[in-house]
Design a protein around this motif. Structure first.
Motif, PDB file in Angstrom:
ATOM      1  N   ARG A 123       0.804  -1.244  -0.132  1.00  7.55           N
ATOM      2  CA  ARG A 123      -0.007  -0.058  -0.058  1.00  7.55           C
ATOM      3  C   ARG A 123       0.819   1.296  -0.098  1.00  7.55           C
ATOM      4  NH1 ARG A 123      -5.367  -0.854   1.249  1.00  7.55           N
ATOM      5  NH2 ARG A 123      -5.954  -3.121   1.692  1.00  7.55           N
ATOM      6  N   GLU A 124       2.048   1.613   0.702  1.00  5.74           N
ATOM      7  CA  GLU A 124       2.768   2.326   0.608  1.00  5.74           C
ATOM      8  C   GLU A 124       3.573   2.658  -0.668  1.00  5.74           C
ATOM      9  OE1 GLU A 124       5.729   1.510   3.714  1.00  5.74           O
ATOM     10  OE2 GLU A 124       4.281   1.766   5.432  1.00  5.74           O
ATOM     11  N   GLU A 125       3.548   1.735  -1.473  1.00  7.95           N
ATOM     12  CA  GLU A 125       4.090   1.825  -2.593  1.00  7.95           C
ATOM     13  C   GLU A 125       3.341   1.843  -4.003  1.00  7.95           C
ATOM     14  OE1 GLU A 125       6.916  -1.610  -3.158  1.00  7.95           O
ATOM     15  OE2 GLU A 125       8.363  -0.706  -1.918  1.00  7.95           O
ATOM     16  N   LEU A 126       1.964   1.907  -3.543  1.00  7.97           N
ATOM     17  CA  LEU A 126       1.100   2.112  -4.708  1.00  7.97           C
ATOM     18  C   LEU A 126       1.224   3.155  -5.489  1.00  7.97           C
ATOM     19  CD1 LEU A 126      -2.149   0.451  -3.121  1.00  7.97           C
ATOM     20  CD2 LEU A 126      -0.959  -0.469  -4.770  1.00  7.97           C
ATOM     21  N   SER A 127       1.271   4.305  -4.826  1.00  4.13           N
ATOM     22  CA  SER A 127       1.415   5.550  -5.357  1.00  4.13           C
ATOM     23  C   SER A 127       2.624   5.580  -6.381  1.00  4.13           C
ATOM     24  CB  SER A 127       1.280   6.795  -4.609  1.00  4.13           C
ATOM     25  OG  SER A 127       0.355   7.004  -3.805  1.00  4.13           O
ATOM     26  N   ALA A 128       3.622   5.057  -5.905  1.00  2.00           N
ATOM     27  CA  ALA A 128       4.869   5.014  -6.849  1.00  2.00           C
ATOM     28  C   ALA A 128       4.762   4.003  -7.922  1.00  2.00           C
ATOM     29  CB  ALA A 128       6.333   4.498  -5.691  1.00  2.00           C
ATOM     30  N   TYR A 129       4.013   3.035  -7.591  1.00  2.00           N
ATOM     31  CA  TYR A 129       3.632   1.974  -8.747  1.00  2.00           C
ATOM     32  C   TYR A 129       3.127   2.832  -9.663  1.00  2.00           C
ATOM     33  CZ  TYR A 129       1.659  -1.955 -11.075  1.00  2.00           C
ATOM     34  OH  TYR A 129       1.309  -2.946 -12.118  1.00  2.00           O
ATOM     35  N   LEU A 130       1.791   3.336  -9.523  1.00  2.00           N
ATOM     36  CA  LEU A 130       0.964   3.946 -10.197  1.00  2.00           C
ATOM     37  C   LEU A 130       1.745   5.174 -11.065  1.00  2.00           C
ATOM     38  CD1 LEU A 130      -2.052   4.281 -11.180  1.00  2.00           C
ATOM     39  CD2 LEU A 130      -2.294   5.807  -9.535  1.00  2.00           C
ATOM     40  N   ASP A 131       2.586   5.886 -10.523  1.00  2.00           N
ATOM     41  CA  ASP A 131       3.353   6.942 -11.313  1.00  2.00           C
ATOM     42  C   ASP A 131       4.429   6.371 -12.070  1.00  2.00           C
ATOM     43  OD1 ASP A 131       1.464   8.464 -10.274  1.00  2.00           O
ATOM     44  OD2 ASP A 131       2.499   9.184  -8.324  1.00  2.00           O
ATOM     45  N   ALA A 132       4.656   4.985 -11.991  1.00  2.00           N
ATOM     46  CA  ALA A 132       5.883   4.502 -12.653  1.00  2.00           C
ATOM     47  C   ALA A 132       7.355   4.815 -11.887  1.00  2.00           C
ATOM     48  CB  ALA A 132       5.894   4.621 -14.182  1.00  2.00           C
ATOM     49  N   ALA A 192      -7.153  -1.169  -4.068  1.00  2.00           N
ATOM     50  CA  ALA A 192      -6.771   0.266  -3.335  1.00  2.00           C
ATOM     51  C   ALA A 192      -6.227   1.005  -4.439  1.00  2.00           C
ATOM     52  CB  ALA A 192      -5.756   0.138  -2.212  1.00  2.00           C
ATOM     53  N   LEU A 193      -5.656   0.116  -5.477  1.00  2.00           N
ATOM     54  CA  LEU A 193      -5.012   0.636  -6.621  1.00  2.00           C
ATOM     55  C   LEU A 193      -5.790   1.151  -7.665  1.00  2.00           C
ATOM     56  CD1 LEU A 193      -2.505   1.184  -8.246  1.00  2.00           C
ATOM     57  CD2 LEU A 193      -2.854  -1.107  -9.334  1.00  2.00           C
ATOM     58  N   ALA A 194      -7.202   0.478  -7.701  1.00  2.00           N
ATOM     59  CA  ALA A 194      -8.094   1.086  -8.549  1.00  2.00           C
ATOM     60  C   ALA A 194      -8.530   2.576  -8.037  1.00  2.00           C
ATOM     61  CB  ALA A 194      -9.218   0.154  -8.497  1.00  2.00           C
ATOM     62  N   GLU A 195      -8.724   2.701  -6.616  1.00  2.00           N
ATOM     63  CA  GLU A 195      -9.183   3.792  -5.997  1.00  2.00           C
ATOM     64  C   GLU A 195      -8.332   4.949  -6.386  1.00  2.00           C
ATOM     65  OE1 GLU A 195      -9.882   3.262  -1.709  1.00  2.00           O
ATOM     66  OE2 GLU A 195     -11.499   1.835  -2.199  1.00  2.00           O
ATOM     67  N   LEU A 196      -6.987   4.539  -6.358  1.00  2.00           N
ATOM     68  CA  LEU A 196      -6.069   5.541  -6.468  1.00  2.00           C
ATOM     69  C   LEU A 196      -6.059   6.255  -7.912  1.00  2.00           C
ATOM     70  CD1 LEU A 196      -2.712   4.441  -4.571  1.00  2.00           C
ATOM     71  CD2 LEU A 196      -4.181   6.363  -4.228  1.00  2.00           C
ATOM     72  N   GLU A 197      -6.424   5.194  -8.862  1.00  2.00           N
ATOM     73  CA  GLU A 197      -6.501   5.329 -10.134  1.00  2.00           C
ATOM     74  C   GLU A 197      -7.748   6.194 -10.505  1.00  2.00           C
ATOM     75  OE1 GLU A 197      -6.459   1.504 -11.883  1.00  2.00           O
ATOM     76  OE2 GLU A 197      -4.515   1.498 -12.604  1.00  2.00           O
ATOM     77  N   ALA A 198      -8.823   5.798 -10.054  1.00  2.00           N
ATOM     78  CA  ALA A 198     -10.010   6.812 -10.074  1.00  2.00           C
ATOM     79  C   ALA A 198      -9.898   8.261  -9.517  1.00  2.00           C
ATOM     80  CB  ALA A 198     -11.235   5.926  -9.430  1.00  2.00           C
ATOM     81  N   LEU A 199      -9.222   8.286  -8.688  1.00  2.00           N
ATOM     82  CA  LEU A 199      -8.619   9.609  -7.723  1.00  2.00           C
ATOM     83  C   LEU A 199      -7.920  10.460  -8.992  1.00  2.00           C
ATOM     84  CD1 LEU A 199      -8.796  11.609  -5.532  1.00  2.00           C
ATOM     85  CD2 LEU A 199      -7.146  10.375  -4.602  1.00  2.00           C
ATOM     86  N   GLN A 200      -6.976   9.856  -9.413  1.00  2.00           N
ATOM     87  CA  GLN A 200      -6.157  10.502 -10.425  1.00  2.00           C
ATOM     88  C   GLN A 200      -6.861  10.822 -11.554  1.00  2.00           C
ATOM     89  OE1 GLN A 200      -2.974   8.165 -12.817  1.00  2.00           O
ATOM     90  NE2 GLN A 200      -1.489   9.237 -11.672  1.00  2.00           N
ATOM     91  N   ASP A 201      -7.761  10.368 -12.113  1.00  2.00           N
ATOM     92  CA  ASP A 201      -8.430  10.684 -13.339  1.00  2.00           C
ATOM     93  C   ASP A 201      -9.137  11.789 -12.763  1.00  2.00           C
ATOM     94  OD1 ASP A 201      -7.113   8.473 -14.659  1.00  2.00           O
ATOM     95  OD2 ASP A 201      -8.864   7.042 -14.422  1.00  2.00           O
ATOM     96  N   GLN A 202      -9.861  11.724 -11.610  1.00  2.00           N
ATOM     97  CA  GLN A 202     -10.835  12.657 -11.205  1.00  2.00           C
ATOM     98  C   GLN A 202     -10.022  13.900 -10.958  1.00  2.00           C
ATOM     99  OE1 GLN A 202     -13.216  11.941  -7.844  1.00  2.00           O
ATOM    100  NE2 GLN A 202     -14.341  14.036  -7.839  1.00  2.00           N
ATOM    101  N   VAL A 203      -8.867  14.063 -10.522  1.00  2.00           N
ATOM    102  CA  VAL A 203      -8.167  15.229 -10.384  1.00  2.00           C
ATOM    103  C   VAL A 203      -7.752  15.852 -11.595  1.00  2.00           C
ATOM    104  CG1 VAL A 203      -5.938  16.097  -9.511  1.00  2.00           C
ATOM    105  CG2 VAL A 203      -7.395  14.664  -8.045  1.00  2.00           C
TER     106      VAL A 203
END
Length: 259
Positions: free
Chosen positions: A7-16, A39-50
Motif C-alpha cells: 500500500r505504501e508503494e501503490l502511488s509509486a507503482y501508479l506513477d511508474a 486500493a490501486l483502482a481507487e487511486l487510479e480513479a482519484l488520479q483521473d478525477q483530479v
C-alpha cells in the motif's frame, strides 16, 4: 512483500517510479492480493478525477522570479550535467508548492470575510432586536401615516414613503430614526397580531427595482427589495409567508401612490 508495504508503494507503482526489481515485486503481489488491487483502482480513479476536475493556477511572474533567485543563491555547486538535469525539476517543485500555499492562504482569507449581504442582514437584525427593547420601537407613536411621514421632515435628506395597512392586517404603529449602511434611515414599525415588523426605507443609488430577496438570521426572517428609487428591508419573527404577504401589500400600496 506484505500488504502494508504494498500500500505504501501503490502511488509509486501508479506513477511508474519503481525500479525494475521493485516493479516486478509489486506486480507479483498485486496478482495475489485483491485488497491491494482495489486500493490501486481507487487511486487510479482519484488520479483521473483530479486530472479532469482540478483547477490549475499559475504563479505570478514576480513570485517565479523570487523563487528562481532564492534557489540559485542557495543551491550547492553541481556538475554541469547534474544542474541541467535537476534545476528545472526543483524550480517546478518550488513553484507548485508556492502556488498551492498562496492559493490556500488567499482562499482562507476570502472565506473568512463576510459578504455584503451577510453584513447587511447582521445590521438589520441587530437594529430590529434593539427596537424590541422597551421604549425603542418608535420615536413618533401613531397609527396615522399623515402624522408619521411629516415627522421625518428635517431629520432625513429624503422623504420616506409611509403606508398604513391596518385594514389589511398590518397596522402602522409608529416610526423612528435608525442608522444602517453608514447613513440615517427611516424605520417604520408595524404590527401583525402579536408580532412586530420593522420596515427600513432609504434611497437606492442604483434607482432600479428588484424583487424581494429573502433571508433569515437568529430566528428572524428578512425581505429586501427596491422600488421607485427606495430600498426596503422588512424584519420580523412572523412566519416567512406572512412577511412575504406584508411585502406584497407594501409594494402594492407604493405602486398605487406613485405619480
Amino acid at each position: 512483500m506484505d500488504c502494508k508495504l504494498s500500500r505504501e508503494e501503490l502511488s509509486a507503482y501508479l506513477d511508474a517510479e519503481l525500479n525494475g526489481a521493485e516493479l516486478l515485486q509489486a506486480q507479483d503481489h498485486l496478482d495475489q492480493c485483491a485488497a491491494c488491487r482495489a486500493a490501486l483502482a481507487e487511486l487510479e480513479a482519484l488520479q483521473d478525477q483530479v486530472q479532469v476536475d482540478a483547477t490549475q493556477y499559475a504563479a505570478p511572474a514576480y513570485l517565479r522570479h523570487r523563487i528562481r533567485a532564492v534557489l540559485h543563491e542557495n543551491a550547492p555547486p553541481q556538475p554541469v550535467a547534474a544542474r541541467r538535469r535537476w534545476s528545472w525539476a526543483w524550480i517546478n517543485l518550488g513553484l507548485a508548492a508556492a502556488t498551492t500555499t498562496a492559493f490556500a492562504v488567499t482562499l482562507s482569507l476570502y472565506l473568512a470575510q463576510p459578504s455584503r449581504d451577510d453584513l447587511a442582514e447582521r445590521e438589520l437584525v441587530a437594529s430590529h432586536f434593539r427596537a424590541l427593547m422597551p421604549d425603542h420601537l418608535a420615536d413618533v407613536a401613531s397609527t396615522d401615516q399623515h402624522t408619521v411621514k411629516p415627522w421625518f421632515a428635517g431629520k432625513l435628506d429624503y422623504s420616506p414613503p409611509v403606508h398604513d395597512l391596518a385594514t389589511q392586517g398590518y397596522p402602522l404603529i409608529g416610526g423612528r430614526l435608525d442608522y444602517l449602511q453608514q447613513r440615517p434611515v427611516a424605520a417604520l414599525a408595524y404590527r401583525h397580531r402579536l408580532h412586530i415588523i420593522n420596515l427600513y426605507v432609504w434611497p437606492d443609488g442604483a434607482q432600479r427595482d428588484s424583487a424581494p430577496h429573502a433571508g433569515s438570521r437568529q430566528g428572524f426572517h428578512l425581505l429586501r427589495w427596491t422600488q421607485d428609487g427606495m430600498q426596503y428591508a422588512a424584519v420580523s419573527d412572523i412566519a416567512a409567508p406572512d412577511l412575504q404577504d406584508f411585502s406584497r401589500r407594501i409594494q402594492a400600496a407604493q405602486a398605487q401612490s406613485a405619480p
